[in-house]
Design an enzyme around this catalytic site. Structure first.
Site, PDB file in Angstrom:
ATOM      1  N   MET A  79       2.391  -6.950  -8.205  1.00  0.00           N
ATOM      2  CA  MET A  79       3.194  -5.740  -8.328  1.00  0.00           C
ATOM      3  C   MET A  79       3.418  -5.079  -6.968  1.00  0.00           C
ATOM      4  SD  MET A  79       1.560  -4.117 -11.825  1.00  0.00           S
ATOM      5  CE  MET A  79       2.698  -2.717 -11.817  1.00  0.00           C
ATOM      6  N   HIS A  80       4.314  -4.101  -6.964  1.00  0.00           N
ATOM      7  CA  HIS A  80       4.492  -3.117  -5.879  1.00  0.00           C
ATOM      8  C   HIS A  80       5.202  -3.633  -4.633  1.00  0.00           C
ATOM      9  CE1 HIS A  80       1.680  -1.055  -8.406  1.00  0.00           C
ATOM     10  NE2 HIS A  80       0.639  -1.730  -7.981  1.00  0.00           N
ATOM     11  N   ASP A 134       1.682  -8.394 -13.092  1.00  0.00           N
ATOM     12  CA  ASP A 134       0.525  -9.223 -13.436  1.00  0.00           C
ATOM     13  C   ASP A 134      -0.453  -8.561 -14.393  1.00  0.00           C
ATOM     14  OD1 ASP A 134      -0.339  -7.420 -11.475  1.00  0.00           O
ATOM     15  OD2 ASP A 134      -0.957  -8.981 -10.064  1.00  0.00           O
TER      16      ASP A 134
END
Length: 498
Positions: free
Chosen positions: A86-87, A245
């Protein structure tokens, strides 16, 4: 049920991790019949920076898809789902070419931008809108950093994608985001399910940089016909958006806030390199201080996440620096020889800074209470307990948000979950049962983000797949270890020292 081609009885799940890409083939009966893993290089051009080349993601993904398709046969692939780290920020120009290396979730270069977000918009407002306080790992401050430090690259930027969604674009030609990753951007309103245009306006950023948001189970397109030929796939294979995830792993474990998923009140605790306490909730109610994360799940609900950055990673650090060549099993045997509370030794696992509850990258780990009487057994036991204390610290923040009685039990995942002492310690500290899922042969049953991506691919075809394990071993709180509470209070006192 959405129709599939005759003989197409497998969904492929792709998980773009930090260290590599995993591809699994999952039957509708919940059986994984093929798997491929391909590494991806990690680049650290400066201390605290982490980057990857999106071309390496593509190469690893294509290699994994070719391997799995060759193994199972192209006619059996019904759909493909995506998951990933992520991110991260992938900045694209008007031709969808990458303008700068992808900046990852664990990159720490954006402290200045985080401070500016809080000064310009206000931390309380950001938490209320997005469910999270700004942190350097999120995508929004990365976009601001690109504007501040790479103005030529930013001037060319027309689109911003998350890592797994870049792979989705590669497969289908379509740009999109979905709620689980979007909620980790720092500029997505959980209550409305839309980009936080007010915050972006205050920061002088064009909301048009971010793509449309689709549901995690939406079919976003089909694999490009030319790419399908190169990969050995048949044409017309649908691609489902998938999830970040943690949300994909939650989907694989059946964690949901409604009656359609896991038993009411079930959470999860992960002992991977980092540690995660994950609790499904029905409403987007954040911690007012932003000490835990609140993200969307893949089914329209939400997930509270408490994160400690060095869980099993702390034990690996000990093994590599102080373990004198001992194996993990030998270290855990040594820890079992110590006593509850590690004979007064306390370990604070802030080796990589800490998320919950501090959200500070500058914190550092430490041992306290060492004496001439301290043994290696005490030090290893302190590492095990210190990680468990950090997870209990996260759960204590969550409990007022979900009610003190919930969750009633936890599912344990990750490499550290194979150790009985660790799970007994966590169960005692949590005051709840912790279950280790088991496979048919009695070994630990591990489902992760790749399996979750495949589950969501099946859901995109209106097929519900159950990954309930064959059995589980349950660890209950151990009464004779209630002295852990005294050790935990000592840990809290030490960990709150600035």
């Amino acid at each position: 049920m959405t129709s599939t081609r005759h003989g197409a009885d497998l969904a492929l799940g792709i998980d773009l991790g930090t260290s590599g890409v995993s591809v699994v083939a999952l039957g509708a009966n919940g059986t994984v019949v093929a798997r491929a893993e391909h590494p991806v290089p990690l680049h650290t051009p400066q201390p605290g920076w982490t980057q990857q080349d999106s071309a390496d993601w593509v190469a690893a993904t294509e290699a994994g898809l070719r391997a799995v398709t060759a193994d199972v046969g192209p006619d059996r692939v019904a759909a493909i789902g995506l998951s990933g780290q992520m991110h991260g920020m992938v900045a694209l120009d008007a031709s969808d070419e990458v303008v700068y290396p992808a900046i990852l979730w664990n990159d720490g270069r954006t402290a200045e931008q985080v401070e500016r977000i809080e000064e310009t918009v206000g931390r309380d407002i950001i938490v209320r809108r997005t469910g999270n306080r700004p942190v350097p790992g999120f995508q929004l401050p990365k976009v601001m950093w690109l504007r501040d430090h790479e103005p030529e690259a930013f001037a060319r930027t027309r689109h911003v994608l998350f890592p797994k969604d870049y792979l989705g674009m590669h497969l289908t030609g379509r740009r999109y985001a979905e709620p689980t990753d979007a909620s980790g951007s720092g500029c997505y309103e959980l209550a409305t399910g839309a980009w936080d245009v007010a915050t972006l306006a205050a920061l002088d950023l064009d909301p048009g940089l971010w793509p449309e948001v689709v549901a995690s189970t939406d079919i976003v397109g089909e694999v490009d016909s030319g790419l399908a030929r190169r990969l050995g796939l048949t044409t017309g294979v649908p691609v489902v958006a998938g999830a970040g995830d943690n949300a994909a792993a939650a989907a694989a474990m059946g964690l949901r806030a409604d009656r359609g998923g896991a038993p009411a009140g079930t959470g999860s605790v992960s002992l991977g390199t980092s540690g995660v306490v994950q609790v499904p909730v029905a409403a987007p109610i954040p911690d007012p201080e932003g000490r835990v994360h609140l993200f969307a799940d893949a089914y329209g609900g939400y997930l509270l996440l408490g994160v400690t950055l060095a869980a099993a990673g702390s034990l690996r650090w000990y093994r590599d620096t102080l373990g004198a060549g001992r194996s993990y099993d030998q270290l855990m045997e040594s820890a079992a020889a110590s006593t509850t509370g590690a004979n007064g030794v306390t370990f604070v696992p802030y080796l990589a800074g800490e998320r919950t509850p501090h959200m500070r990258a500058d914190l550092r780990g430490s041992f306290h209470g060492l004496s001439l009487a301290s043994t290696e057994a005490d030090m290893v036991r302190a590492v095990i307990e210190g990680v468990a204390f950090s997870l209990r610290d996260a759960l204590d923040v969550m409990r007022p948000l979900v009610g003190d009685g919930a969750p009633t039990r936890f599912l344990a995942t990750g490499g550290g979950a194979v150790d009985d002492l660790w799970l007994e310690t966590i169960a005692t500290l949590f005051g709840r049962e912790v279950a280790r899922p088991l496979d048919d042969d009695g070994t630990a049953y591990e489902v992760g983000a790749a399996e979750g991506a495949a589950v969501l691919a099946w859901r995109g075809l209106s097929v519900t797949v159950d990954l309930t394990p064959a059995d589980e071993r349950v660890f209950a709180p151990v009464p004779e270890r209630e002295g852990l509470e005294d050790a935990y209070r000592r840990y809290l006192e030490i960990s709150r020292r600035d």
